[in-house]
Write an enzyme that holds these catalytic residues in place. Sequence first.
Site, PDB file in Angstrom:
ATOM      1  N   GLU A   1      -9.483   4.691  21.959  1.00 43.54           N
ATOM      2  CA  GLU A   1     -10.105   3.466  21.460  1.00 43.54           C
ATOM      3  C   GLU A   1      -9.058   2.357  21.349  1.00 43.54           C
ATOM      4  O   GLU A   1      -7.999   2.570  20.794  1.00 43.54           O
ATOM      5  CB  GLU A   1     -10.750   3.739  20.094  1.00 43.54           C
TER       6      GLU A   1
ATOM      7  N   LYS B   1      -2.820   5.215  25.949  1.00 42.30           N
ATOM      8  CA  LYS B   1      -3.072   4.698  24.601  1.00 42.30           C
ATOM      9  C   LYS B   1      -1.750   4.515  23.845  1.00 42.30           C
ATOM     10  O   LYS B   1      -1.505   3.470  23.230  1.00 42.30           O
ATOM     11  CB  LYS B   1      -4.007   5.663  23.850  1.00 42.30           C
TER      12      LYS B   1
ATOM     13  N   CYS C   1      -1.636   2.248  13.166  1.00 40.37           N
ATOM     14  CA  CYS C   1      -1.377   2.725  14.535  1.00 40.37           C
ATOM     15  C   CYS C   1       0.040   2.506  15.067  1.00 40.37           C
ATOM     16  O   CYS C   1       0.665   3.446  15.551  1.00 40.37           O
ATOM     17  CB  CYS C   1      -2.367   2.065  15.484  1.00 40.37           C
TER      18      CYS C   1
HETATM   19  P1  NAD Z   1      -9.496   7.106   9.196  1.00 39.46           P
HETATM   20  O1  NAD Z   1      -8.526   7.794   8.337  1.00 39.46           O
HETATM   21  O2  NAD Z   1     -10.056   5.780   8.802  1.00 39.46           O
HETATM   22  O3  NAD Z   1     -10.754   8.075   9.455  1.00 39.46           O
HETATM   23  C1  NAD Z   1     -10.641   9.417   9.804  1.00 39.46           C
HETATM   24  C2  NAD Z   1     -11.741  10.197   9.096  1.00 39.46           C
HETATM   25  O4  NAD Z   1     -11.740  11.544   9.576  1.00 39.46           O
HETATM   26  C3  NAD Z   1     -11.550  10.298   7.568  1.00 39.46           C
HETATM   27  O5  NAD Z   1     -12.671   9.746   6.908  1.00 39.46           O
HETATM   28  C4  NAD Z   1     -11.420  11.806   7.308  1.00 39.46           C
HETATM   29  O6  NAD Z   1     -12.022  12.225   6.110  1.00 39.46           O
HETATM   30  C5  NAD Z   1     -12.139  12.391   8.504  1.00 39.46           C
HETATM   31  N1  NAD Z   1     -11.774  13.784   8.793  1.00 39.46           N
HETATM   32  C6  NAD Z   1     -10.534  14.322   8.883  1.00 39.46           C
HETATM   33  N2  NAD Z   1     -10.625  15.630   9.221  1.00 39.46           N
HETATM   34  C7  NAD Z   1     -11.936  15.919   9.334  1.00 39.46           C
HETATM   35  C8  NAD Z   1     -12.641  17.106   9.659  1.00 39.46           C
HETATM   36  N3  NAD Z   1     -12.011  18.252   9.952  1.00 39.46           N
HETATM   37  N4  NAD Z   1     -13.989  17.046   9.669  1.00 39.46           N
HETATM   38  C9  NAD Z   1     -14.647  15.905   9.384  1.00 39.46           C
HETATM   39  N5  NAD Z   1     -14.027  14.748   9.084  1.00 39.46           N
HETATM   40  C10 NAD Z   1     -12.678  14.754   9.065  1.00 39.46           C
HETATM   41  O7  NAD Z   1      -8.808   6.988  10.645  1.00 39.46           O
HETATM   42  P2  NAD Z   1      -9.093   5.891  11.765  1.00 39.46           P
HETATM   43  O8  NAD Z   1      -8.347   4.643  11.467  1.00 39.46           O
HETATM   44  O9  NAD Z   1     -10.544   5.832  12.036  1.00 39.46           O
HETATM   45  O10 NAD Z   1      -8.364   6.551  13.009  1.00 39.46           O
HETATM   46  C11 NAD Z   1      -8.890   7.687  13.672  1.00 39.46           C
HETATM   47  C12 NAD Z   1      -8.134   7.910  14.966  1.00 39.46           C
HETATM   48  O11 NAD Z   1      -8.320   6.785  15.829  1.00 39.46           O
HETATM   49  C13 NAD Z   1      -6.625   8.062  14.800  1.00 39.46           C
HETATM   50  O12 NAD Z   1      -6.161   8.995  15.750  1.00 39.46           O
HETATM   51  C14 NAD Z   1      -6.097   6.683  15.125  1.00 39.46           C
HETATM   52  O13 NAD Z   1      -4.774   6.721  15.621  1.00 39.46           O
HETATM   53  C15 NAD Z   1      -7.048   6.233  16.199  1.00 39.46           C
HETATM   54  N6  NAD Z   1      -7.212   4.770  16.310  1.00 39.46           N
HETATM   55  C16 NAD Z   1      -7.284   3.986  15.199  1.00 39.46           C
HETATM   56  C17 NAD Z   1      -7.488   2.621  15.326  1.00 39.46           C
HETATM   57  C18 NAD Z   1      -7.573   1.721  14.119  1.00 39.46           C
HETATM   58  O14 NAD Z   1      -7.568   0.523  14.291  1.00 39.46           O
HETATM   59  N7  NAD Z   1      -7.669   2.231  12.911  1.00 39.46           N
HETATM   60  C19 NAD Z   1      -7.635   2.053  16.592  1.00 39.46           C
HETATM   61  C20 NAD Z   1      -7.568   2.889  17.706  1.00 39.46           C
HETATM   62  C21 NAD Z   1      -7.360   4.237  17.553  1.00 39.46           C
HETATM   63  C1  UDX Z   2      -3.653  -2.149  17.084  1.00 41.10           C
HETATM   64  C2  UDX Z   2      -3.934  -2.455  18.564  1.00 41.10           C
HETATM   65  O1  UDX Z   2      -3.936  -3.881  18.760  1.00 41.10           O
HETATM   66  C3  UDX Z   2      -5.263  -1.869  18.981  1.00 41.10           C
HETATM   67  O2  UDX Z   2      -5.487  -2.077  20.381  1.00 41.10           O
HETATM   68  C4  UDX Z   2      -5.247  -0.383  18.687  1.00 41.10           C
HETATM   69  O3  UDX Z   2      -6.476   0.181  19.059  1.00 41.10           O
HETATM   70  C5  UDX Z   2      -4.940  -0.126  17.231  1.00 41.10           C
HETATM   71  O4  UDX Z   2      -3.700  -0.759  16.862  1.00 41.10           O
HETATM   72  P1  UDX Z   2      -4.496  -3.138  14.772  1.00 41.10           P
HETATM   73  O5  UDX Z   2      -3.334  -2.404  14.213  1.00 41.10           O
HETATM   74  O6  UDX Z   2      -5.832  -2.929  14.167  1.00 41.10           O
HETATM   75  O7  UDX Z   2      -4.661  -2.792  16.324  1.00 41.10           O
HETATM   76  O8  UDX Z   2      -4.213  -4.714  14.708  1.00 41.10           O
HETATM   77  P2  UDX Z   2      -3.286  -5.704  15.577  1.00 41.10           P
HETATM   78  O9  UDX Z   2      -4.028  -6.948  15.780  1.00 41.10           O
HETATM   79  O10 UDX Z   2      -2.742  -5.044  16.781  1.00 41.10           O
HETATM   80  O11 UDX Z   2      -2.095  -6.024  14.568  1.00 41.10           O
HETATM   81  C6  UDX Z   2      -1.140  -5.051  14.188  1.00 41.10           C
HETATM   82  C7  UDX Z   2      -0.084  -5.684  13.318  1.00 41.10           C
HETATM   83  O12 UDX Z   2       0.752  -6.561  14.069  1.00 41.10           O
HETATM   84  C8  UDX Z   2      -0.659  -6.522  12.174  1.00 41.10           C
HETATM   85  O13 UDX Z   2       0.092  -6.311  10.994  1.00 41.10           O
HETATM   86  C9  UDX Z   2      -0.493  -7.937  12.672  1.00 41.10           C
HETATM   87  O14 UDX Z   2      -0.411  -8.871  11.629  1.00 41.10           O
HETATM   88  C10 UDX Z   2       0.820  -7.831  13.429  1.00 41.10           C
HETATM   89  N1  UDX Z   2       0.982  -8.871  14.452  1.00 41.10           N
HETATM   90  C11 UDX Z   2       0.134  -8.931  15.512  1.00 41.10           C
HETATM   91  C12 UDX Z   2       2.007  -9.781  14.334  1.00 41.10           C
HETATM   92  O15 UDX Z   2       2.793  -9.747  13.387  1.00 41.10           O
HETATM   93  N2  UDX Z   2       2.143 -10.738  15.297  1.00 41.10           N
HETATM   94  C13 UDX Z   2       1.323 -10.832  16.368  1.00 41.10           C
HETATM   95  O16 UDX Z   2       1.518 -11.728  17.215  1.00 41.10           O
HETATM   96  C14 UDX Z   2       0.275  -9.894  16.481  1.00 41.10           C
END
Ligand code: NAD
Ligand code: UDX
Length: 466
Positions: free
Chosen positions: A162, A222, A278
């Site tokens: 994602e 990713k 991330c």
């Molecule tokens: P999060 O912590 O917000 O959510 C994860 C959820 O999974 C939690 O609610 C937790 O309770 C649940 N969980 C854990 N183990 C479980 C199990 N065995 N059964 C059922 N539920 C379970 O995490 P997130 O930010 O959504 O990130 C999830 C993944 O996506 C990570 O690998 C992250 O690196 C990736 N990712 C995150 C972002 C972002 O912006 N947050 C973007 C891209 C990818």
């Molecule tokens: C990031 C990636 O952008 C996204 O593609 C991936 O799926 C998850 O990780 P996110 O962490 O949600 O997303 O936000 P992002 O907009 O990337 O910002 C990350 C951090 O960098 C923030 O603290 C932001 O304030 C900082 N940032 C971003 C800067 O300081 N300067 C910039 O120019 C851009």
Amino acid sequence: MNIKRICCIGAGYVGGPTMTVIAQKCPHIKLTVVDINESRIAAWNSKDLNKLPIFEPGLDKIVEEVRGRNLFFSTDIDEAINEADMIFISVNTPTKNYGKGKGMASDLKYIELCARQIAKVSRQNKIVVEKSTLPVRTASAIKSILDNTGNGVHFQILSNPEFLAEGTAIQDLLKPDRVLIGGDASTKEGEVAIQALIDVYLNWVPKEQILTTNVWSSELSKLTANAFLAQRVSSINAMSEICEKTGADIREVSKAIGMDSRIGSKFLNASVGFGGSCFQKDILNLVYIAKSYGLNEVADYWEQVVIMNEHQKKRFSDNIVSTLYNTVSGKKITFLGWAFKKNTNDTRESAAIRVADDLLNERAEISVYDPKVTEERIYEDLNYLGTRSSIENKRLLTINKDPYRACKNSHAIAILTEWDEFKNYDWKNIYKNMEKPAFVFDGRGLLNKEELEIIGFIYYNIGTGN
Ligand code: NAD
Ligand code: UDX
């Protein structure tokens, strides 16, 4: 193969919004998002849309439209797995904080638990999709668990990382730059699984934007994307320090280099440092992977991105202390913003946490205002560091729901998040009620230097010499 039922394990920042958008675009598919965290599921089911566990612009409206129609949130994980044709794994993969790889590798225990549960429960063939960000080659571990502990049913494993960013998740999901699907196209079953996932996305994503690769390229892409993005922030932040010494202005430099089409203008905002769940986690994971293959130069190269980011946060707090005549002991300092960026209530790895910890070590008294982050979250973030007792944190740091009260009688204001509302505050009024001289340390380059200086503030910006 026509997908009719999808289960998503993990109702977090990715699972929740992603499945909400799929549900809106695919009314013919029933989606169930499951989680072990009961209160999180209860919040997703809450009638009051202000109580959803995640704040993301536009999310509440779509949840209202699809929840109970073809999108369901549940704690009954087994049932949702069993009835699904396709299962997304979207659980957290944090940095390991114990054992081998501590502080670097991704902790895959939640992923493994999911795989074991899917294997145990499944009675018919399923497609398992890695949505979580995972180290390259994790699919082979998942496959081995599924094939060896299951009920003899067949699993196809796809990688579908994602790329959404928080704060713009809904727009990113509705109009993704690309959708990446990694699978095993060398077998008939693999091909069918890849096509089944492509067909889900084709409901709203143009086919030119759906990219297929082998599983390992998808997993590694990713980590690579996040490493490149974070590297841009660390690169511009490194230049911001040179700007402060030389009289160059980082905003002018960013604009000048960003007009080069090979460089591009996005992601060049100097800041107090990147946060979020991330960037740091994924780069450290990349460093760990490189080291595990003996690629030490590669590992060192990427680790420097994180080292630079730590430095940027530290020099922001150091500058506050040295500017306030080398002592902040007993002085009130106001933080505007605690989230790691605007338009989210997420605080994971937010620069605010580290800056607050540094200033509390210098015995400052901190007052925080953030429009979306809860009081509990802020204290949990600080307590998690273990630097001082929770009682001490509560004594030294107060949280205000009113920004003007938060700023009253403070010696300095630090902008930690770029919330738009800060720009429209009555800064004359804020100035009037502060100790003098009144300082603003703008960690986001958000405010207008000239306007603040006319009012009487002493204004510091990242990347601008004074
Ligand atoms: P999060 O912590 O917000 O959510 C994860 C959820 O999974 C939690 O609610 C937790 O309770 C649940 N969980 C854990 N183990 C479980 C199990 N065995 N059964 C059922 N539920 C379970 O995490 P997130 O930010 O959504 O990130 C999830 C993944 O996506 C990570 O690998 C992250 O690196 C990736 N990712 C995150 C972002 C972002 O912006 N947050 C973007 C891209 C990818
Ligand atoms: C990031 C990636 O952008 C996204 O593609 C991936 O799926 C998850 O990780 P996110 O962490 O949600 O997303 O936000 P992002 O907009 O990337 O910002 C990350 C951090 O960098 C923030 O603290 C932001 O304030 C900082 N940032 C971003 C800067 O300081 N300067 C910039 O120019 C851009």
